[in-house]
Design a protein around this motif. Structure first.
Motif, PDB file in Angstrom:
ATOM      1  N   GLN A 136      -2.146  -7.193   3.520  1.00  0.00           N
ATOM      2  CA  GLN A 136      -3.072  -6.663   2.520  1.00  0.00           C
ATOM      3  C   GLN A 136      -4.344  -6.152   3.204  1.00  0.00           C
ATOM      4  OE1 GLN A 136      -2.435  -6.165  -0.829  1.00  0.00           O
ATOM      5  NE2 GLN A 136      -0.374  -6.722  -0.165  1.00  0.00           N
ATOM      6  N   GLY A 173      -3.252  -2.959   5.070  1.00  0.00           N
ATOM      7  CA  GLY A 173      -2.797  -1.898   4.165  1.00  0.00           C
ATOM      8  C   GLY A 173      -1.492  -1.265   4.609  1.00  0.00           C
ATOM      9  N   ASN A 199       0.831  -1.211   0.000  1.00  0.00           N
ATOM     10  CA  ASN A 199       0.000   0.000   0.000  1.00  0.00           C
ATOM     11  C   ASN A 199       0.869   1.267   0.000  1.00  0.00           C
ATOM     12  OD1 ASN A 199      -2.489   1.249  -0.078  1.00  0.00           O
ATOM     13  ND2 ASN A 199      -2.655   1.401   2.157  1.00  0.00           N
TER      14      ASN A 199
END
Ligand SMILES: [Fe+2]
Length: 491
Positions: free
Chosen positions: A100, A103, A60
């Motif tokens: 994930q 982030g 991210n």
């Protein structure tokens, strides 16, 4: 015809920039038949070529600091009737899913620190199992390998992640299982055995070795205590021995414990000490000879064999180690090519009675990622295929495949310089092959000029000929590590 350049010449700088483009994340997952093909794929080339390597270099927007820390992404090239299907998928490791979801970077890595300074890293000794180093097909499973933990089990057809795998209970949870298993072929029984190792390092270090059959039954296991900080990445096997290079490293643990530096920054190659060759009997579990040689660092070995009471080892050796600085972005680092350690092919001869070793240099061109005929593992062999630098550019980055005839010293080169970069070659014997080099060499090439990757199929008998086929992908695949070929198809 060759362009002689000095270090950091304009051409070298261009090559470095081209190389760095290969460190762009590939977040997409594809599945398609490759239509852009130059040449013809031989219909007798049947099976699946799996590759592993980092697919993400940031979470991210937060960059990781070392390519070893990128989340593993498996590529599968399926060869059927002259057509090839491509598929890639990330290994859904626990760390991948958590990062994930969050982030942001949640784990320290080999060279990566969590953002936020030492306070965010202090006493955090967890590493993310990135499952990014190699891949093997064994007992109907794909195993995505990382040397610091259990492998991840993937479905060979879908590449879906099934979870961590202990190989039918052979491994303890989280037990390291290296990314360099060997498949040892017995020509008399035509049976294959999987041999691998793992190192557990706490206050002391234990080396574990396993021999596993094709039904995932444990045939033998060994355990040895090792001194110091053993950084064992690869191993050698013969019918009677396992051989390891115990490389001299010093570690300063406090900056790592207190969160100031990554573990890679705390490692120092000790050029004043000796490299220890560990020669371990396969048949006698407690027998280990330790024979010292000059201080070499080794990532990868070519092969070992026995002959008249002696052991012969071919290995890619460095006289120093790659320094890591997590504050430098490896995608923008202006590499000093003259300073980087260069891998050279050395042959060691070990007299097991006298417990003495000698060595000679076989090749001074920078080389890495050696591959031989799969059934020659542990036996005297004739041909090796390696990644090599294209010396005409003055760069040491891997831009070609070299084949060496170990009997005659003859060499053949295939080059994709100046803007192409190869990955580890894979040798696939031709059905009913009549010679050791009768087959194909595959290499996945990153073409920086087009920012795309292509799988190149070479005739292993003559690498100087035009490729048999080039299979062009519609996107890039980042620089990767290791792969595996199986004659099985999973379409
Ligand atoms: Fe490796």
């Amino acid at each position: 015809m060759s362009t002689q350049v000095t270090p950091n010449s304009p051409l070298q700088s261009e090559i470095i920039k081209a190389w760095q483009k290969g460190y762009e994340s590939q977040p997409n997952e594809y599945s398609y038949w490759i239509s852009d093909i130059e040449g013809q794929v031989p219909p007798e080339l049947k099976g699946t070529f799996f590759r592993n390597g980092p697919g993400l270099f940031e979470i991210n927007g937060q960059p990781i600091a070392h390519p070893f820390d990128g989340d593993g992404m498996i590529c599968a090239f399926s060869f059927k009737d002259g057509n090839v299907h491509f598929k890639n998928k990330f290994v859904r490791t626990e760390g991948y899913v958590k990062e994930q979801t969050a982030g942001k970077i949640l784990y320290r890595g080999f060279g990566t620190q969590k953002p936020g300074g030492w306070l965010k890293n202090i006493f955090d000794l967890r590493f993310k199992n990135v499952a990014n180093t190699s891949v093997i097909y064994w007992h109907n499973k794909i195993l995505a390998l990382w040397e610091g933990g259990n492998p991840y089990h993937l479905d060979p057809a879908t590449l879906d992640t099934k979870g961590l795998d202990t190989l039918n209970g052979i491994l303890k949870p989280n037990q390291p299982f290296s990314a360099h298993p060997k498949i040892f072929y017995n020509p008399e029984t035509q049976q294959k055995i999987l041999i691998n190792f793992g190192v557990v390092t706490n206050l002391s270090s234990q080396l574990h070795i396993w021999e596993i059959d094709q039904s995932e039954k444990l045939l033998a296991t060994h355990q040895h205590q090792l001194s110091g900080f053993p950084l064992l990445h690869d191993m050698l096997i013969t019918p009677h021995y396992y051989i390891f290079f115990h490389v001299p490293f010093k570690i300063k643990p406090l900056p790592f414990l207190f969160g100031q530096k990554s573990i890679a920054e705390c490692l120092k190659f000790d050029s004043q000490s000796q490299t220890k060759l560990l020669v371990i009997s396969r048949q006698s579990p407690h027998e280990m000879k330790i024979i010292e040689t000059d201080p070499f660092f080794v990532f990868h070995h070519v092969n070992a064999w026995e002959n008249e009471g002696k052991l012969y080892l071919d290995s890619i050796c460095y006289d120093s180690f790659f320094e890591t600085d997590s504050s430098i972005n490896f995608r923008e680092d202006d590499l000093d090519l003259s300073y980087l350690p260069k891998g050279q092919l050395l042959r060691f001869e070990i007299d097991l009675v006298q417990e003495q070793v000698s060595y000679k240099t076989l090749e001074t061109t920078p080389l890495e990622m050696p591959i031989i005929h799969p059934e020659k593992q542990g036996y005297e062999y004739r041909y090796v295929y390696l990644n090599c630098a294209d010396e005409s550019t003055g760069s040491i980055l891997q831009q070609g495949i070299r084949k060496i005839d170990m009997y005659t010293g003859d060499k053949q080169d295939f080059s994709v310089a100046p803007y192409g970069f190869v990955t580890e070659p894979m040798f696939i014997p031709s059905p009913n092959a009549s010679t050791e080099d009768d087959g194909w060499v595959l290499t996945l090439v990153y073409n920086a000029a087009e920012h795309c990757s292509e799988l190149v199929v070479l005739d292993a008998r003559d690498l100087t000929k035009d490729p048999v086929a080039k299979l062009k992908l519609s996107h890039p695949i980042p620089h990767g590590f290791h792969g595996h070929w199986t004659n099985q198809l999973f379409l």
